[in-house]
Design a protein around this motif. Structure first.
Motif, PDB file in Angstrom:
ATOM      1  N   TYR A 159       0.777  -1.251  -0.098  1.00 48.04           N
ATOM      2  CA  TYR A 159      -0.116  -0.042  -0.179  1.00 48.04           C
ATOM      3  C   TYR A 159       0.884   1.206  -0.087  1.00 48.04           C
ATOM      4  N   TYR A 160       0.540   2.192  -0.867  1.00 49.21           N
ATOM      5  CA  TYR A 160       1.407   3.394  -0.941  1.00 49.21           C
ATOM      6  C   TYR A 160       0.498   4.423  -0.972  1.00 49.21           C
ATOM      7  N   CYS A 161       1.028   5.487  -0.038  1.00 50.42           N
ATOM      8  CA  CYS A 161       0.422   6.813  -0.035  1.00 50.42           C
ATOM      9  C   CYS A 161       1.203   7.932  -0.704  1.00 50.42           C
ATOM     10  N   PHE A 162       0.525   8.657  -1.744  1.00 50.96           N
ATOM     11  CA  PHE A 162       1.338   9.426  -2.481  1.00 50.96           C
ATOM     12  C   PHE A 162       0.926  10.894  -1.796  1.00 50.96           C
ATOM     13  N   HIS A 163       2.206  11.701  -1.949  1.00 50.85           N
ATOM     14  CA  HIS A 163       2.071  13.265  -1.466  1.00 50.85           C
ATOM     15  C   HIS A 163       3.057  14.098  -2.261  1.00 50.85           C
ATOM     16  N   GLY A 164       2.523  15.064  -2.738  1.00 47.15           N
ATOM     17  CA  GLY A 164       3.503  15.745  -3.750  1.00 47.15           C
ATOM     18  C   GLY A 164       4.344  14.902  -4.834  1.00 47.15           C
ATOM     19  N   HIS A 165       5.481  14.905  -4.936  1.00 48.41           N
ATOM     20  CA  HIS A 165       6.196  13.801  -5.923  1.00 48.41           C
ATOM     21  C   HIS A 165       6.726  12.596  -5.310  1.00 48.41           C
ATOM     22  N   ASN A 166       6.355  12.628  -3.885  1.00 42.79           N
ATOM     23  CA  ASN A 166       6.761  11.566  -2.952  1.00 42.79           C
ATOM     24  C   ASN A 166       5.904  10.516  -2.597  1.00 42.79           C
ATOM     25  N   PHE A 167       6.275   9.376  -2.154  1.00 40.35           N
ATOM     26  CA  PHE A 167       5.259   8.393  -1.729  1.00 40.35           C
ATOM     27  C   PHE A 167       5.961   7.495  -0.603  1.00 40.35           C
TER      28      PHE A 167
END
Length: 354
Positions: free
Chosen positions: A119-127
């Motif tokens: 499971y991945y949370c993306f925020h801005g260009h980061n994860f």
């Protein structure tokens, strides 16, 4: 199409209801905007949509940030995780109950993704990769999504990596588990294929089977277990959301399979209880229902230096370098005196260059 019909310009959150088989929602796409939900099937907006979010998902807030499905094999029940700010609203699909959690250590997710049981949370260009039940983050995060999820000429996870030519391809092992997922092993990496739509993706073996991180000699699957042979040892992993090494393993090949010598390749055909073990120019059939294991056949092969072998409903393939040889059944393979015409590994099979 959404923009043409509704002029929305963007979406707040989206997910595919993939694992729920018996609710009529399987393989439907849900897209959220403000206080509305749109439901698609086969890329077509279904009748009656859009609807208020609370009509399909009671208790969910409007203007969501992200959403991701979580099947009961990975969460406590078939669920959807809805993100808004630092709150996570866990929606239980069968009961429609909602439990709200706060994960302040996890960045505010503007998108969320489930991929290959992670499971991945993306925020801005980061994860950031997280556990779907506890929100726990393990490892060095956040990471730059451009280095892992995108292909860039001068930036990224694969920068400097040369895609091998198909005639240079050398596989160590192939197997298909009880869930229909096929695994290809080559050196310290493995590739997994769920369906043609999901595609083939490469990862370090250490990510899933840390005990054999440097590579394997042969692999076969049987009764929801994966048997990995490395040198003179057998590692048996129990299937599930993630493979786990069974207690008291590894064991010697001789102790587990009642054979001696190095193993070049191995396979078990669907619905059968016999492991076919290739050792140099010979193939041995081993009864997996017998304790101790019993060697049923020991026959010469019309081929030598086999790298990998795989059996499916389409027959048997023996891989040697950038080529493979096809047989219709173990019986025909055992009776064969002359090697069939080889086939070249194609770019469609293993993402190699022609």
């Amino acid at each position: 199409m959404l923009d043409d019909i509704h002029g929305i310009g963007h979406v707040d959150a989206a997910f595919r209801m993939h694992n729920v088989e018996n609710t009529g929602d399987h393989d439907h796409i849900y897209i959220f905007l403000d206080d509305k939900v749109f439901r698609y099937y086969n890329e077509t907006l279904e009748d009656g949509y859009p609807k208020p979010i609370q009509e399909d998902f009671p208790g969910m807030p409007s203007r969501l940030d992200a959403a991701v499905e979580c099947p009961k094999t990975e969460c406590k029940a078939d669920s959807v995780l809805f993100f808004k700010g630092l709150d996570v609203h866990v929606y239980d699909i069968p009961t429609k109950a909602v439990k709200t959690k706060t994960w302040p250590h996890l960045p505010g997710c503007t998108s969320a993704l489930r991929w290959l049981e992670h499971y991945y949370c993306f925020h801005g260009h980061n994860f950031t990769r997280f556990h779907p039940v506890t929100g726990e983050v393990s490892g060095n995060y956040p990471k730059d999504a451009r280095s892992y999820f995108m292909k860039c000429d001068d930036h990224g996870h694969g920068h400097g990596y040369r895609v091998p030519k198909c005639n240079e391809t050398k596989l160590d092992a192939i197997t298909t588990d009880d869930m229909g997922k096929t695994y290809f092993f080559a050196g310290p990496i493995y590739m997994r294929l769920d369906t043609a739509r999901d595609g083939l993706h490469a990862f370090p073996i250490a990510r899933a089977w840390k005990e054999v991180a440097s590579g394997v000699d042969a692999v076969f699957s049987y009764m929801d277990k994966m048997y990995m042979i490395k040198g003179d040892q057998v590692y048996i992993y129990k299937g599930g959301a993630h493979y786990t090494l069974i207690d008291n393993y590894p064991k010697l090949v001789q102790e587990e399979l009642n054979i001696e010598g190095n193993v070049s390749a191995a396979f078990v055909c669907p619905s059968e209880h016999v492991a076919h073990i290739i050792q140099g120019p010979r193939i041995r059939a081993i009864d997996l229902t017998a304790t101790p294991r019993a060697v049923l056949q020991d026959l010469p092969l019309p081929l030598s230096n086999i790298d990998a072998a795989h059996c499916s409903s389409d027959g048997i393939r023996l891989y040697k370098g950038g080529q493979y040889f096809e047989y219709q059944s173990p019986m025909l393979l055992a009776a064969s005196k002359i090697a069939p015409m080889p086939h070249d590994i194609s770019p469609e099979q293993f993402r190699c260059e022609p």
